[in-house]
Design an enzyme around this catalytic site. Structure first.
Site, PDB file in Angstrom:
ATOM      1  N   GLY A 238       0.832  -1.202   0.000  1.00 22.14           N
ATOM      2  CA  GLY A 238       0.000   0.000   0.000  1.00 22.14           C
ATOM      3  C   GLY A 238       0.870   1.256   0.000  1.00 22.14           C
ATOM      4  N   MET A 239       0.218   2.409  -0.046  1.00 20.03           N
ATOM      5  CA  MET A 239       0.963   3.679  -0.141  1.00 20.03           C
ATOM      6  C   MET A 239       1.884   3.882   1.067  1.00 20.03           C
ATOM      7  SD  MET A 239      -0.578   7.435  -0.975  1.00 20.03           S
ATOM      8  CE  MET A 239      -1.701   7.532   0.405  1.00 20.03           C
TER       9      MET A 239
ATOM     10  N   ASP B 126      -3.697 -12.247   4.102  1.00 20.12           N
ATOM     11  CA  ASP B 126      -4.992 -11.561   4.220  1.00 20.12           C
ATOM     12  C   ASP B 126      -5.303 -11.475   5.716  1.00 20.12           C
ATOM     13  OD1 ASP B 126      -7.693 -10.963   4.460  1.00 20.12           O
ATOM     14  OD2 ASP B 126      -8.241 -12.030   2.635  1.00 20.12           O
ATOM     15  N   ILE B 127      -5.381 -10.273   6.252  1.00 17.22           N
ATOM     16  CA  ILE B 127      -5.513 -10.139   7.713  1.00 17.22           C
ATOM     17  C   ILE B 127      -6.888 -10.568   8.227  1.00 17.22           C
ATOM     18  CG2 ILE B 127      -3.713  -8.362   7.907  1.00 17.22           C
ATOM     19  CD1 ILE B 127      -6.074  -6.348   8.480  1.00 17.22           C
TER      20      ILE B 127
ATOM     21  N   ALA C  85      -5.516  -2.212   5.228  1.00 18.31           N
ATOM     22  CA  ALA C  85      -6.803  -1.580   5.544  1.00 18.31           C
ATOM     23  C   ALA C  85      -7.700  -1.516   4.319  1.00 18.31           C
ATOM     24  CB  ALA C  85      -6.574  -0.158   6.067  1.00 18.31           C
ATOM     25  N   TRP C  86      -8.978  -1.446   4.590  1.00 17.62           N
ATOM     26  CA  TRP C  86      -9.973  -1.053   3.573  1.00 17.62           C
ATOM     27  C   TRP C  86      -9.950   0.467   3.563  1.00 17.62           C
ATOM     28  CZ3 TRP C  86     -14.185  -3.762   0.944  1.00 17.62           C
ATOM     29  CH2 TRP C  86     -15.065  -2.889   0.284  1.00 17.62           C
TER      30      TRP C  86
ATOM     31  N   TYR D 116     -16.554   3.974   7.142  1.00 15.43           N
ATOM     32  CA  TYR D 116     -15.092   3.830   7.209  1.00 15.43           C
ATOM     33  C   TYR D 116     -14.584   4.254   8.595  1.00 15.43           C
ATOM     34  CZ  TYR D 116     -10.163   5.103   6.531  1.00 15.43           C
ATOM     35  OH  TYR D 116      -8.805   5.239   6.674  1.00 15.43           O
TER      36      TYR D 116
ATOM     37  N   TRP E   6      -5.045  12.445   5.888  1.00  7.88           N
ATOM     38  CA  TRP E   6      -4.829  13.008   4.545  1.00  7.88           C
ATOM     39  C   TRP E   6      -3.475  12.574   3.967  1.00  7.88           C
ATOM     40  CZ3 TRP E   6      -6.890  18.703   3.878  1.00  7.88           C
ATOM     41  CH2 TRP E   6      -8.187  18.796   4.373  1.00  7.88           C
TER      42      TRP E   6
HETATM   43  N1  NAP Z   1      -4.982   7.433   2.794  1.00  8.55           N
HETATM   44  C1  NAP Z   1      -5.303   8.309   3.745  1.00  8.55           C
HETATM   45  O1  NAP Z   1      -5.573   9.486   3.490  1.00  8.55           O
HETATM   46  C2  NAP Z   1      -5.327   7.858   5.188  1.00  8.55           C
HETATM   47  C3  NAP Z   1      -5.604   8.807   6.194  1.00  8.55           C
HETATM   48  C4  NAP Z   1      -5.567   8.408   7.533  1.00  8.55           C
HETATM   49  C5  NAP Z   1      -5.286   7.100   7.857  1.00  8.55           C
HETATM   50  N2  NAP Z   1      -5.047   6.188   6.866  1.00  8.55           N
HETATM   51  C6  NAP Z   1      -4.737   4.815   7.247  1.00  8.55           C
HETATM   52  O2  NAP Z   1      -3.391   4.572   6.908  1.00  8.55           O
HETATM   53  C7  NAP Z   1      -3.214   3.194   6.609  1.00  8.55           C
HETATM   54  C8  NAP Z   1      -2.498   3.040   5.280  1.00  8.55           C
HETATM   55  O3  NAP Z   1      -3.304   3.643   4.293  1.00  8.55           O
HETATM   56  P1  NAP Z   1      -2.835   3.772   2.769  1.00  8.55           P
HETATM   57  O4  NAP Z   1      -3.292   5.087   2.296  1.00  8.55           O
HETATM   58  O5  NAP Z   1      -1.419   3.361   2.638  1.00  8.55           O
HETATM   59  O6  NAP Z   1      -3.792   2.666   2.120  1.00  8.55           O
HETATM   60  P2  NAP Z   1      -3.634   1.799   0.802  1.00  8.55           P
HETATM   61  O7  NAP Z   1      -2.650   2.401  -0.136  1.00  8.55           O
HETATM   62  O8  NAP Z   1      -5.024   1.546   0.321  1.00  8.55           O
HETATM   63  O9  NAP Z   1      -3.011   0.466   1.361  1.00  8.55           O
HETATM   64  C9  NAP Z   1      -3.752  -0.456   2.082  1.00  8.55           C
HETATM   65  C10 NAP Z   1      -3.155  -1.817   1.844  1.00  8.55           C
HETATM   66  O10 NAP Z   1      -3.917  -2.790   2.569  1.00  8.55           O
HETATM   67  C11 NAP Z   1      -4.082  -3.908   1.724  1.00  8.55           C
HETATM   68  N3  NAP Z   1      -5.239  -4.682   2.159  1.00  8.55           N
HETATM   69  C12 NAP Z   1      -6.551  -4.438   1.960  1.00  8.55           C
HETATM   70  N4  NAP Z   1      -7.298  -5.418   2.514  1.00  8.55           N
HETATM   71  C13 NAP Z   1      -6.418  -6.305   3.055  1.00  8.55           C
HETATM   72  C14 NAP Z   1      -6.563  -7.521   3.750  1.00  8.55           C
HETATM   73  N5  NAP Z   1      -7.771  -8.060   4.002  1.00  8.55           N
HETATM   74  N6  NAP Z   1      -5.454  -8.166   4.177  1.00  8.55           N
HETATM   75  C15 NAP Z   1      -4.225  -7.665   3.923  1.00  8.55           C
HETATM   76  N7  NAP Z   1      -4.017  -6.515   3.257  1.00  8.55           N
HETATM   77  C16 NAP Z   1      -5.108  -5.837   2.832  1.00  8.55           C
HETATM   78  C17 NAP Z   1      -4.236  -3.346   0.334  1.00  8.55           C
HETATM   79  O11 NAP Z   1      -3.971  -4.342  -0.617  1.00  8.55           O
HETATM   80  P3  NAP Z   1      -4.675  -4.254  -2.071  1.00  8.55           P
HETATM   81  O12 NAP Z   1      -4.229  -2.949  -2.675  1.00  8.55           O
HETATM   82  O13 NAP Z   1      -4.132  -5.452  -2.769  1.00  8.55           O
HETATM   83  O14 NAP Z   1      -6.148  -4.295  -1.811  1.00  8.55           O
HETATM   84  C18 NAP Z   1      -3.162  -2.252   0.365  1.00  8.55           C
HETATM   85  O15 NAP Z   1      -1.904  -2.786   0.018  1.00  8.55           O
HETATM   86  C19 NAP Z   1      -4.612   2.577   6.684  1.00  8.55           C
HETATM   87  O16 NAP Z   1      -4.799   2.021   7.954  1.00  8.55           O
HETATM   88  C20 NAP Z   1      -5.529   3.761   6.518  1.00  8.55           C
HETATM   89  O17 NAP Z   1      -6.781   3.520   7.110  1.00  8.55           O
HETATM   90  C21 NAP Z   1      -5.054   6.537   5.549  1.00  8.55           C
END
Ligand code: NAP
Length: 283
Positions: A10-11, A36-37, A60-61, A125, A151
Site C-alpha cells: 500500500g501507499m 490476508d488479515i 486496511a480497507w 469507514y 490526509w
Molecule cells: N490514505 C489516507 O488518506 C489515510 C488517512 C488516515 C489514515 N489512513 C490509514 O493509513 C493506513 C495506510 O493507508 P494507505 O493510504 O497506505 O492505504 P492503501 O494504499 O489503500 O493500502 C492499504 C493496503 O492494505 C491492503 N489490504 C486491503 N485489505 C487487506 C486484507 N484483508 N489483508 C491484507 N491486506 C489488505 C491493500 O492491498 P490491495 O491494494 O491489494 O487491496 C493495500 O496494500 C490505513 O490504515 C488507513 O486507514 C489513511
C-alpha cells in the site's frame, strides 16, 4: 529489530518498508497476497513464523465512499482483521502499531483534536477504523500503539496531489472544497516517525500528522503553485459533491503526548519533498 509490515504494498506500507530498511532494521513485508488479515489462522502462522519484535498493521480497507455500501467488508478488514493482527502479535511477544485515522472524529471541534477527545465517526469507514482501535487495545493490552494520521499522500498510491497535478495539467479551472480542514501528511515522513515509535514504543493512542493545517482548497492551490501550472483553483462546498460518505469538516490532529511523540515536518515541506522527488510521474 525485525519489523513485520502488513499491507506492505500500500501507499504507506511501501514507504515504511523502505524506512525500516534505511534505519538498519529488518523489514518483513507482507502484501495482501502474502497475508490476508481477515484470515485469523494465517495471521497467527505468519506472525509466529516471522518472530518479529514489532508488527505494523498498514493493511486496511481505504475506500471511504465504498465502505458506505460495503460496511461489513470494511469492518472485517479494519476492525476484526486488526484484532487478529494484534492478538497474534501479542501471542508472539511483539509490539503492535496500528494505523488509524482522523475520520474517527466528527469534525465538530474548532481546535485541534488530541488523543483524549471523544471519537464519534460520521462514516462507515470511520466506524470501522474506530472498531479496529478497540480490537487492538483489547487484543494487545499494554503492548500496542494506535497511530492516528490524516490526509496521506505519497509515491506509492493514488493520492490527492497526483490527482490535482493531472487535472491542473488538463484544465484551466478547478473547484476544490474549502470546508474540510485537516493535516496533509507525506507518507515518507510518517514512515520515519513510525520507525522512531517502533524503537521507542508509546502505549496507547498517538496523533501523528504533518504539521500545520489547511483545507483541500488551500492544499490544491499550493500543489498547482509548486508545479507552476496556469490553472485557476476555485473554492467549492462539500455539499455540492454529494459523495456517499460524510467527512469531518475539521479534523486537525494535535498531540497531548508532549515530547514522547515524534514530530512530523509541515505539510508544505512534505509536498515539496513529494514533488521534488519526481514522484508525481509515478501515476
Ligand atoms: N490514505 C489516507 O488518506 C489515510 C488517512 C488516515 C489514515 N489512513 C490509514 O493509513 C493506513 C495506510 O493507508 P494507505 O493510504 O497506505 O492505504 P492503501 O494504499 O489503500 O493500502 C492499504 C493496503 O492494505 C491492503 N489490504 C486491503 N485489505 C487487506 C486484507 N484483508 N489483508 C491484507 N491486506 C489488505 C491493500 O492491498 P490491495 O491494494 O491489494 O487491496 C493495500 O496494500 C490505513 O490504515 C488507513 O486507514 C489513511
Amino acid at each position: 529489530m525485525r519489523m513485520l509490515i502488513t499491507g506492505a504494498t500500500g501507499m504507506l506500507g511501501q514507504d515504511l518498508v523502505a524506512a525500516v530498511d534505511q534505519a538498519g532494521h529488518e523489514p518483513r513485508a507482507l502484501s495482501r497476497a502474502d497475508l490476508d488479515i481477515t484470515d485469523a489462522p494465517a495471521v497467527r502462522r505468519a506472525i509466529s513464523d516471522a518472530q518479529p519484535h514489532v508488527v505494523v498493521n498498514c493493511a486496511a480497507w481505504t475506500d471511504v465512499d465504498g465502505a458506505e455500501s460495503s460496511s461489513a467488508d470494511a469492518l472485517s478488514v479494519n476492525g476484526t482483521g486488526a484484532g487478529h493482527v494484534a492478538r497474534a502479535a501479542a501471542a508472539a511477544g511483539a509490539w503492535t502499531i496500528q494505523i488509524s485515522s482522523d475520520y474517527v472524529f466528527d469534525g465538530s471541534k474548532h481546535e485541534p483534536y488530541v488523543e483524549s477527545d471523544p471519537a464519534a465517526p460520521l462514516s462507515a469507514y470511520g466506524r470501522s477504523k474506530l472498531a479496529g482501535e478497540r480490537e487492538v487495545a483489547a487484543g494487545a493490552p499494554g503492548r500496542h500503539t494506535i497511530v492516528r494520521s490524516s490526509w496521506l499522500f505519497g509515491a506509492g498510491g493514488p493520492c490527492f496531489p497526483a490527482t490535482i497535478l493531472r487535472l491542473a495539467s488538463e484544465r484551466e479551472e478547478l473547484t476544490v472544497v474549502e470546508d474540510q480542514v485537516g493535516c496533509p501528511t507525506f507518507t515518507r515522513h510518517l514512515a520515519r516517525a513510525l520507525v522512531t515509535l517502533a524503537e521507542q514504543p508509546i502505549d496507547g493512542i498517538v496523533h501523528l500528522a504533518g504539521a500545520g493545517a489547511c483545507s483541500w482548497y488551500d492544499f490544491a492551490r499550493q500543489i498547482v503553485s509548486n508545479a507552476g501550472f496556469d490553472c485557476d483553483v476555485k473554492p467549492g462546498r462539500t455539499r455540492d459533491l454529494a459523495r456517499p460518505a460524510p467527512r469531518p469538516a475539521y479534523s486537525v490532529l494535535a498531540t497531548e503526548r508532549g515530547s514522547d511523540a515524534p514530530v512530523l515536518p509541515g505539510w508544505r515541506e512534505g509536498l515539496s519533498a513529494y514533488m521534488a522527488a519526481g514522484e508525481v510521474g509515478a501515476r
